[in-house]
Design an enzyme around this catalytic site. Structure first.
Site, PDB file in Angstrom:
ATOM      1  CE  LYS A 117      -3.785  -2.510   2.208  1.00  0.00           C
ATOM      2  NZ  LYS A 117      -4.530  -2.889   3.410  1.00  0.00           N
ATOM      3  CD  GLN A 125      -3.419  -4.599   6.475  1.00  0.00           C
ATOM      4  OE1 GLN A 125      -3.601  -3.509   5.942  1.00  0.00           O
ATOM      5  NE2 GLN A 125      -3.772  -5.731   5.891  1.00  0.00           N
ATOM      6  CG  ASP A 139      -9.521  -0.539   5.049  1.00  0.00           C
ATOM      7  OD1 ASP A 139      -9.257  -1.003   3.920  1.00  0.00           O
ATOM      8  OD2 ASP A 139      -8.773  -0.647   6.028  1.00  0.00           O
TER       9      ASP A 139
HETATM   10  N1  GUN Z   1      -6.629  -7.225   6.315  1.00  0.00           N
HETATM   11  C1  GUN Z   1      -6.928  -7.972   5.227  1.00  0.00           C
HETATM   12  N2  GUN Z   1      -7.510  -7.207   4.274  1.00  0.00           N
HETATM   13  C2  GUN Z   1      -7.580  -5.955   4.790  1.00  0.00           C
HETATM   14  C3  GUN Z   1      -8.069  -4.719   4.281  1.00  0.00           C
HETATM   15  O1  GUN Z   1      -8.592  -4.618   3.160  1.00  0.00           O
HETATM   16  N3  GUN Z   1      -7.947  -3.650   5.110  1.00  0.00           N
HETATM   17  C4  GUN Z   1      -7.413  -3.745   6.355  1.00  0.00           C
HETATM   18  N4  GUN Z   1      -7.357  -2.634   7.096  1.00  0.00           N
HETATM   19  N5  GUN Z   1      -6.950  -4.869   6.853  1.00  0.00           N
HETATM   20  C5  GUN Z   1      -7.028  -5.966   6.069  1.00  0.00           C
END
Ligand code: GUN
Length: 294
Positions: free
Chosen positions: A52, A96, A119
């Protein structure tokens, strides 16, 4: 049978975003700024967050990675989230997942300012999405919608079966596919671990979206001839022949399912690359004040 090239679509959308960001910067506008909070050192999470941050650099965004020791308390973490909420330069915040067991992820998600919840996990954004109001839509389901759209796949009136009811993918996916929107208007069946005779239900799908997180679970008997199959699964399985020691597997047994499909996403290079692109799109929308005015 056509393979849906998620990597190519993601690269195309990335170029579009990078161009828009360059134009915004040239005209003195706000550079989008994404903040990622990472607690502990879960291997998969490290990789996802690093990707990211890398995407931010590629697209001309600012990014901040805030790392915390797994011993951080829930209230300390909530205080960190609030600091980001209060920082006007920061447009988007992701925390995350998964978080350590002593931290309630729902509490964390609800503490993120919905206007920065790129998100799309905050109940306000999920509720607004369900009502068809402007909302941040979570990245993976949005990526699936974009793939269906870019491949001109007709969804209206089709039977869409979603396998898996996770809050991150299955549940929002099922809501999105029934909405009265260009990619939508499906008759949706949301299936899960208690669904009876899952293979027979799946075999009635015109569009089958597998998001259960069990490698190669969906075999040929689950798939109708001519179906569109979207594989959201991405599980690390041990593989000593790989330098990393693991291979990435989807939820679909690709070799036996692909010959039956009209369209199918591979793993890797299917839905995966679209997820980050959707997150970047949401962060750009936030910087521009599109979903919620500034
Ligand atoms: N863990 C697995 N996929 C995601 C996601 O799309 N966003 C976040 N914040 N954590 C994750």
């Amino acid at each position: 049978m056509q393979i849906i090239d998620g990597k190519a679509v993601a690269d195309e959308i990335k170029k579009e975003i990078a161009l828009e960001v360059a134009e915004i910067k040239a005209s003195g506008g706000k550079t989008p700024h994404l903040v990622a909070i990472l607690v502990g050192n879960n291997g998969a999470s490290e990789t996802y967050v690093a990707n990211k941050v890398k995407s931010c650099e590629e697209l001309g965004f600012n990014s901040s990675l805030l790392r915390f020791d797994p011993s951080i308390t829930e209230s300390e973490l909530l205080a960190e989230v609030k600091k980001v909420n209060d920082n006007d330069d920061m447009d988007g915040l992701i925390v995350q997942l998964p978080l350590p067991d002593h931290i309630n992820p729902d509490k964390v998600m609800e503490t993120i300012d919905p206007r920065k919840d790129v998100d799309g996990f905050h109940p306000i954004n999920i509720g607004r999405m369900a009502k068809g109001l402007p909302a941040y839509i979570s990245a993976t389901p949005q990526g699936v919608l974009d793939l269906l759209e870019r491949y001109n796949i007709e969804t209206s009136g089709k039977h869409c079966v979603v396998v898996g009811r996770s809050q991150i993918v299955g549940l929002p996916m099922s809501i999105l596919m029934q909405r009265n929107t260009k990619i939508g208007n499906c008759t949706v069946t949301l299936t899960h671990s208690k669904t009876k005779d899952l293979p027979a239900v799946c075999a009635t799908a015109d569009i089958l979206i597998a998001a259960l997180g069990r490698p190669e679970f969906i075999t040929a008997e689950y798939v109708k001839e001519g179906a569109v199959v979207i594989d959201v699964g991405l599980t690390r399985v041990e593989d000593s022949s790989k330098k990393s020691g693991f291979a990435l597997k989807g939820d679909v047994k690709f070799d036996e399912v692909a010959p039956k499909c009209s369209f199918i996403t591979p793993v890797p290079k299917g839905v995966g690359p679209m997820t980050i692109v959707s997150l970047m799109k949401n962060t750009l929308l936030s910087a521009k004040g599109v979903i919620y005015s500034k």
